[in-house]
Design a protein around this motif. Structure first.
Motif, PDB file in Angstrom:
ATOM      1  N   SER A  98       0.820  -1.217   0.000  1.00 25.78           N
ATOM      2  CA  SER A  98       0.000   0.000   0.000  1.00 25.78           C
ATOM      3  C   SER A  98       0.848   1.258   0.000  1.00 25.78           C
ATOM      4  O   SER A  98       0.314   2.364  -0.183  1.00 25.78           O
ATOM      5  CB  SER A  98      -0.931   0.011   1.226  1.00 25.78           C
ATOM      6  N   THR A 137       3.326  -7.720   3.583  1.00 25.47           N
ATOM      7  CA  THR A 137       2.110  -7.413   2.828  1.00 25.47           C
ATOM      8  C   THR A 137       0.941  -7.067   3.747  1.00 25.47           C
ATOM      9  O   THR A 137       0.030  -6.361   3.341  1.00 25.47           O
ATOM     10  CB  THR A 137       1.674  -8.590   1.917  1.00 25.47           C
ATOM     11  N   CYS A 147      -1.338  -8.889   4.292  1.00 25.61           N
ATOM     12  CA  CYS A 147      -2.499  -9.435   3.605  1.00 25.61           C
ATOM     13  C   CYS A 147      -3.465 -10.098   4.602  1.00 25.61           C
ATOM     14  O   CYS A 147      -3.028 -10.614   5.633  1.00 25.61           O
ATOM     15  CB  CYS A 147      -2.057 -10.436   2.534  1.00 25.61           C
ATOM     16  N   ARG A 182       0.279   3.889  -2.636  1.00 23.97           N
ATOM     17  CA  ARG A 182      -0.876   4.800  -2.610  1.00 23.97           C
ATOM     18  C   ARG A 182      -0.977   5.544  -1.277  1.00 23.97           C
ATOM     19  O   ARG A 182      -2.004   6.140  -0.974  1.00 23.97           O
ATOM     20  CB  ARG A 182      -2.171   4.018  -2.873  1.00 23.97           C
ATOM     21  N   SER A 183       0.077   5.499  -0.477  1.00 30.42           N
ATOM     22  CA  SER A 183       0.039   6.152   0.829  1.00 30.42           C
ATOM     23  C   SER A 183       0.844   7.446   0.796  1.00 30.42           C
ATOM     24  O   SER A 183       1.446   7.799  -0.219  1.00 30.42           O
ATOM     25  CB  SER A 183       0.615   5.226   1.907  1.00 30.42           C
ATOM     26  N   LEU A 196      -3.959  -3.824   3.111  1.00 32.42           N
ATOM     27  CA  LEU A 196      -2.831  -2.986   2.688  1.00 32.42           C
ATOM     28  C   LEU A 196      -2.225  -3.390   1.353  1.00 32.42           C
ATOM     29  O   LEU A 196      -1.008  -3.370   1.154  1.00 32.42           O
ATOM     30  CB  LEU A 196      -1.754  -2.965   3.775  1.00 32.42           C
ATOM     31  N   GLY A 197      -3.104  -3.731   0.395  1.00 31.33           N
ATOM     32  CA  GLY A 197      -2.639  -4.042  -0.944  1.00 31.33           C
ATOM     33  C   GLY A 197      -2.409  -2.793  -1.774  1.00 31.33           C
ATOM     34  O   GLY A 197      -2.714  -1.671  -1.346  1.00 31.33           O
ATOM     35  N   PRO A 198      -1.880  -2.964  -2.980  1.00 30.64           N
ATOM     36  CA  PRO A 198      -1.607  -1.802  -3.839  1.00 30.64           C
ATOM     37  C   PRO A 198      -2.868  -1.095  -4.318  1.00 30.64           C
ATOM     38  O   PRO A 198      -2.839   0.091  -4.625  1.00 30.64           O
ATOM     39  CB  PRO A 198      -0.823  -2.398  -5.008  1.00 30.64           C
ATOM     40  N   SER A 253       6.392  -3.777  -2.916  1.00 31.04           N
ATOM     41  CA  SER A 253       7.092  -3.055  -1.850  1.00 31.04           C
ATOM     42  C   SER A 253       8.576  -2.937  -2.178  1.00 31.04           C
ATOM     43  O   SER A 253       9.183  -1.873  -2.013  1.00 31.04           O
ATOM     44  CB  SER A 253       6.922  -3.784  -0.514  1.00 31.04           C
ATOM     45  N   LYS A 283      -6.707  -0.198  -3.160  1.00 35.42           N
ATOM     46  CA  LYS A 283      -7.588  -0.152  -1.999  1.00 35.42           C
ATOM     47  C   LYS A 283      -8.843  -0.983  -2.237  1.00 35.42           C
ATOM     48  O   LYS A 283      -9.484  -0.882  -3.283  1.00 35.42           O
ATOM     49  CB  LYS A 283      -7.968   1.301  -1.687  1.00 35.42           C
ATOM     50  N   ASN A 342      -5.257  -8.411  -0.721  1.00 36.88           N
ATOM     51  CA  ASN A 342      -3.808  -8.452  -0.881  1.00 36.88           C
ATOM     52  C   ASN A 342      -3.318  -9.867  -0.601  1.00 36.88           C
ATOM     53  O   ASN A 342      -3.979 -10.638   0.084  1.00 36.88           O
ATOM     54  CB  ASN A 342      -3.179  -7.461   0.099  1.00 36.88           C
ATOM     55  N   ASN A 374       2.326 -10.045  -3.783  1.00 35.86           N
ATOM     56  CA  ASN A 374       2.506  -8.609  -4.050  1.00 35.86           C
ATOM     57  C   ASN A 374       3.737  -8.023  -3.355  1.00 35.86           C
ATOM     58  O   ASN A 374       3.964  -6.809  -3.441  1.00 35.86           O
ATOM     59  CB  ASN A 374       1.267  -7.835  -3.601  1.00 35.86           C
TER      60      ASN A 374
END
Length: 272
Positions: free
Chosen positions: A194, A216, A218, A197-198, A221-223, A237, A225, A229, A233
């Motif tokens: 994430s 992750t 998961c 996008r943060s 907090l995936g890429p 990061s 929203k 997740n 992924n």
């Protein structure tokens, strides 16, 4: 050990979450294909303990358990509430009985969102629960996998006060200057996908690469929203950190893997 071949270590997941019940085999296969060689599976509530242990027993070559009590729990209706001492008291023995098996005490920490801690007394309870788990981690010589939502500074101050030694602060949302206080203590910080996008660019800029690992968190907090997740992924990061630090993704992978093995030495049992 050839770290070019070791691959990624996902230092914070919730793979025992119900969102993975129907396709956990596919999720684990995707993780392997993406180069993930180990993933830490964290508990949140007492009811998570058997699920986490069972899942990690099912995939011992890649998944390792972390047991602990999160500062946010759920009531009988599923509504979130602040942790109480009773939540922890019932599982302390279970954590100790599994000390040889677990990789860390977690997920533990503080969460000072106003809806979770409407009064200061709630914060005091969270600190008490955290202290008990820090003491247990020190007793068992285990690291801590730490949550600090809306409580970056209070969490780092509490960890210092309680004498925490080996610490991962996951998905840290505090100020970079606060994070640097943790760096002085030797704490590590894990960066989830994430990050793309943060607003935590400055955190990645300021954190020394020697204090960064990958995660992750998961299924959260995936890429993207709102989308589930998963460990596959983790590369997102890694690539983001590489771009910010102006080094190659391979360098980030190697250094973060070294950092994870330093913080979580039990991972060596999987990787050797």
């Amino acid at each position: 050990m050839n770290l070019d071949q070791v691959g990624y270590i996902d230092c914070h997941t919730h793979l025992a979450d119900p969102m993975f019940e129907d396709d956990i085999q596919k999720v684990v296969d995707n993780a392997r294909k993406s180069g993930v060689v180990a993933a830490l599976v964290c508990a949140i509530t007492p009811s998570d303990f058997p699920k986490v242990l069972r899942l990690c027993d099912q995939y011992p070559e890649i998944l390792v358990p972390c047991l602990g009590i999160h500062p946010v729990q759920k009531d009988l209706t599923g509504e979130q509430r602040c942790v109480v001492q009773k939540d922890l008291d019932g599982v302390l023995t279970e954590i100790e009985c599994n000390a040889e098996k677990i990789c860390a005490i977690g997920e533990v920490g503080l969460d000072f969102q106003p809806r979770i801690t409407p009064e200061s007394s709630y914060k005091d309870v969270q600190r008490s629960v955290l202290k008990t788990q820090v003491d247990l981690a020190n007793k068992l010589n285990l690291p801590l996998n730490v949550h600090s939502r809306s409580a970056g500074k209070p969490t780092i101050n509490a960890l210092k006060e309680f004498g925490a030694r080996n610490v991962l602060l996951h998905a840290f949302d505090g100020r970079p200057s606060t994070a640097m206080e943790g760096v002085k203590e030797g704490y590590f910080f894990s960066i989830p996908p994430s990050i793309v996008r943060s607003d935590q660019l400055k955190l990645v800029q300021q954190l020394p690469i020697e204090n960064i690992v990958l995660e992750t968190d998961c299924p959260g907090l995936g890429p993207v929203k709102g989308e589930r997740n998963e460990p596959a992924n983790i590369e997102i990061s890694c690539d983001y950190i590489a771009k910010v630090k102006n080094i190659t993704p391979l360098e980030v992978k190697k250094i973060t893997t070294q950092n994870a093995l330093k913080l979580f030495p039990k991972l060596l049992k999987i990787l050797t």
